[in-house]
Design a protein around this motif. Structure first.
Motif, PDB file in Angstrom:
ATOM      1  N   THR A 128      14.796 -82.426 -64.667  1.00 10.17           N
ATOM      2  CA  THR A 128      15.289 -81.484 -63.662  1.00 10.17           C
ATOM      3  C   THR A 128      14.174 -80.585 -63.138  1.00 10.17           C
ATOM      4  OG1 THR A 128      17.445 -81.492 -64.742  1.00 10.17           O
ATOM      5  CG2 THR A 128      17.008 -79.687 -63.227  1.00 10.17           C
ATOM      6  N   GLU A 129      14.211 -80.301 -61.826  1.00 12.97           N
ATOM      7  CA  GLU A 129      13.156 -79.520 -61.174  1.00 12.97           C
ATOM      8  C   GLU A 129      13.735 -78.375 -60.354  1.00 12.97           C
ATOM      9  OE1 GLU A 129      10.083 -83.280 -60.478  1.00 12.97           O
ATOM     10  OE2 GLU A 129      11.405 -82.630 -58.845  1.00 12.97           O
ATOM     11  N   GLY A 135      17.749 -82.809 -59.234  1.00 17.48           N
ATOM     12  CA  GLY A 135      18.788 -82.293 -60.116  1.00 17.48           C
ATOM     13  C   GLY A 135      19.755 -83.435 -60.335  1.00 17.48           C
ATOM     14  N   SER A 136      20.926 -83.350 -59.686  1.00 20.41           N
ATOM     15  CA  SER A 136      21.853 -84.475 -59.730  1.00 20.41           C
ATOM     16  C   SER A 136      21.348 -85.646 -58.887  1.00 20.41           C
ATOM     17  CB  SER A 136      23.240 -84.035 -59.234  1.00 20.41           C
ATOM     18  OG  SER A 136      23.843 -83.155 -60.152  1.00 20.41           O
ATOM     19  N   ASP A 137      20.458 -85.355 -57.943  1.00 21.02           N
ATOM     20  CA  ASP A 137      19.915 -86.398 -57.064  1.00 21.02           C
ATOM     21  C   ASP A 137      18.471 -86.699 -57.450  1.00 21.02           C
ATOM     22  OD1 ASP A 137      19.017 -88.033 -55.067  1.00 21.02           O
ATOM     23  OD2 ASP A 137      19.244 -86.585 -53.436  1.00 21.02           O
ATOM     24  N   PRO A 138      18.216 -87.809 -58.149  1.00 20.30           N
ATOM     25  CA  PRO A 138      16.863 -88.098 -58.615  1.00 20.30           C
ATOM     26  C   PRO A 138      15.901 -88.497 -57.507  1.00 20.30           C
ATOM     27  CG  PRO A 138      18.270 -89.949 -59.060  1.00 20.30           C
ATOM     28  CD  PRO A 138      19.159 -88.865 -58.521  1.00 20.30           C
ATOM     29  N   ASP A 187      20.794 -92.559 -60.336  1.00 22.60           N
ATOM     30  CA  ASP A 187      20.925 -91.137 -60.625  1.00 22.60           C
ATOM     31  C   ASP A 187      21.814 -90.927 -61.829  1.00 22.60           C
ATOM     32  OD1 ASP A 187      23.528 -91.446 -59.872  1.00 22.60           O
ATOM     33  OD2 ASP A 187      23.372 -90.245 -58.038  1.00 22.60           O
ATOM     34  N   GLY A 188      22.126 -89.649 -62.127  1.00 17.90           N
ATOM     35  CA  GLY A 188      22.923 -89.330 -63.291  1.00 17.90           C
ATOM     36  C   GLY A 188      24.316 -89.891 -63.245  1.00 17.90           C
ATOM     37  N   ALA A 194      17.271 -93.971 -54.987  1.00 19.83           N
ATOM     38  CA  ALA A 194      15.845 -93.766 -54.751  1.00 19.83           C
ATOM     39  C   ALA A 194      15.498 -93.798 -53.276  1.00 19.83           C
ATOM     40  CB  ALA A 194      15.040 -94.830 -55.473  1.00 19.83           C
ATOM     41  N   LYS A 195      14.591 -92.928 -52.877  1.00 23.68           N
ATOM     42  CA  LYS A 195      14.062 -92.998 -51.524  1.00 23.68           C
ATOM     43  C   LYS A 195      13.258 -94.286 -51.372  1.00 23.68           C
ATOM     44  CE  LYS A 195      13.622 -87.980 -50.998  1.00 23.68           C
ATOM     45  NZ  LYS A 195      12.682 -86.857 -50.912  1.00 23.68           N
TER      46      LYS A 195
END
Length: 420
Positions: A128-129, A135-138, A187-188, A194-195
């Motif tokens: 997490t950053e 956060g919820s979106d990696p 993601d979680g 992913a981009k």
């Protein structure tokens, strides 16, 4: 669920006895952290009692319980808020142990897994950053690792890194060059996010590595994870290629090795605490009289108790159903663990909240531990994927599944023939 093997049932019985006779009497005052010296003594007693590290393979000193049967043991541990820490099956260490056992090299297992499984060190999972990072979106991952000769250099800021103040090493998730990507990211909630062109890699980073700084603490309402949830900064942290956990570029996929079981083990532990809260409420309802009768015989109290029993039994069934596929079907496990995480995180909160209501003023005071239980479980609706993120993924999966069914020939059920 398959019948619980005799040896697992025996371990559950020993765990229950140990929690009730040894751990509960040692619990700190509600709102306080467990003293580290007391924790060390309790861990030693757990090892002597043969109940330490139930989830860890026997080759690394654990009890070797198959994943399918973790729940009954973890629920017994979770009956005390300090039980999982005493038994070495608390987050984030438990999830990190599972991932290391699955992915790490033999050398990494000996260096990191062995002392972690033995309860000699602690670890953290640094993903997490700060906003606008992940956060919820990696896909928002901003911490980066770049090759420099035979080394990698990691730069970025993390926050809400549970246990960081006391950990010996981090598992760090960092974005890496697209050429190292495996083409997948999750993601979680289990949704591909992913981009385009972004990959991620996991690194094992010792806390004393130059450039690693445990920063400002973040004060949260929970008290179950020692070591807080602070910021952690990685300022041109240089690590060798041997620090990569698994393969470069596969960090998003590896995250699921950790996240699906970790979501479920959180459900198991917190369900044990919900059972403790309900037992507390039942004892109060059986012995407190109001308006001419004991609470347990009054309809409004019976409604609260019945709803809590239903929430606990439903959560238990969801956990059991998900645990059955954790080791055999990763895709199905992801899907089921999302559903279980949403339901259990909400249900456990409801059970404890009702227990507080049934115990009245004592429930919101430190005369009972219930209000601290509520504080401890409230963040579970956010970490490991917020409820809303999981619901988004659950809905998308349901729609996608139905579209495939209709495309394969299943009749559309919404078509209504208009009257002439």
């Amino acid at each position: 669920m398959s019948r619980i093997p005799a040896e697992v049932e025996q371990l559950r019985s020993r765990t229950r006895t140990f929690i009730h006779e040894v751990v509960i009497p040692a619990e700190p005052h509600p709102g306080d952290y467990l003293d580290e010296a007391v924790l060390a003594e309790l861990k030693a007693k757990a090892k002597d009692a043969g109940v330490f590290a139930p989830h860890v393979p026997t080759e690394w000193g654990g009890q070797g319980v198959p994943t399918e049967f973790w729940s009954p043991i973890f629920q017994e541990a979770g009956y005390s808020p300090i039980g999982p820490a005493v038994l070495g099956c608390m987050a984030p260490d438990e999830g990190n142990m599972h991932m290391l056992a699955q992915i790490a090299t033999q050398e990494q297992k000996e260096r990191y897994l062995a002392p972690l499984a033995g309860g000699d060190v602690r670890s953290s999972f640094a993903m997490t950053e700060p906003h606008p990072g992940t956060g919820s979106d990696p896909s928002a991952l901003t911490t980066r690792a770049v090759r420099d000769g035979d080394d990698w250099v990691i730069t970025g800021d993390k926050r809400f890194i549970s246990g960081a103040e006391l950990c010996s090493f981090f598992i760090v998730m960092a974005a890496t060059d697209p050429e190292d990507a495996d083409g997948s990211a999750t993601d979680g909630s289990g949704a591909a996010q992913a981009k385009k062109g972004q990959a991620a890699t996991m690194f094992l980073v010792d806390r004393d590595t130059p450039g690693v700084t445990v920063g400002k603490p973040i004060h949260t309402v929970d008290r179950t994870i020692a070591g807080g949830h602070p910021y952690v900064h990685f300022d041109e942290v240089r690590v060798p290629a041997s620090a990569i956990l698994g393969e470069a570029g596969k960090g998003f996929a590896y995250a699921q090795v950790r996240l699906a079981p970790a979501r479920l083990t959180h459900c198991m532990r917190w369900l044990g605490l919900a059972r403790r809260a309900l037992d507390t409420a039942l004892d109060r309802a059986e012995h407190r009289e109001a308006f001419g009768d004991i609470l347990a015989r009054q309809g409004l109290a019976q409604e609260l108790i019945a709803q809590s029993v239903i929430d606990i039994e439903t959560s238990d069934a969801m956990i059991t159903k998900t645990a059955e596929v954790l080791d055999t079907d990763a895709k199905e496990a992801n899907s089921r663990s999302s559903i279980a995480k949403v339901y259990c995180s909400e249900a456990v909160y409801r059970v404890i909240d009702r227990a507080i209501q049934l115990t009245g003023g004592d429930g919101v005071s430190d005369r009972l531990p219930l209000i601290q239980y509520l504080n401890d479980v409230r963040p579970f609706r956010i970490y490991d994927g917020a409820t809303e993120t999981h619901k988004f993924a659950i809905s998308r999966r349901a729609s996608s599944k139905r579209r495939r069914q209709v495309a394969a020939g299943a009749p559309r059920l919404d078509i209504v023939e208009e009257a002439r």
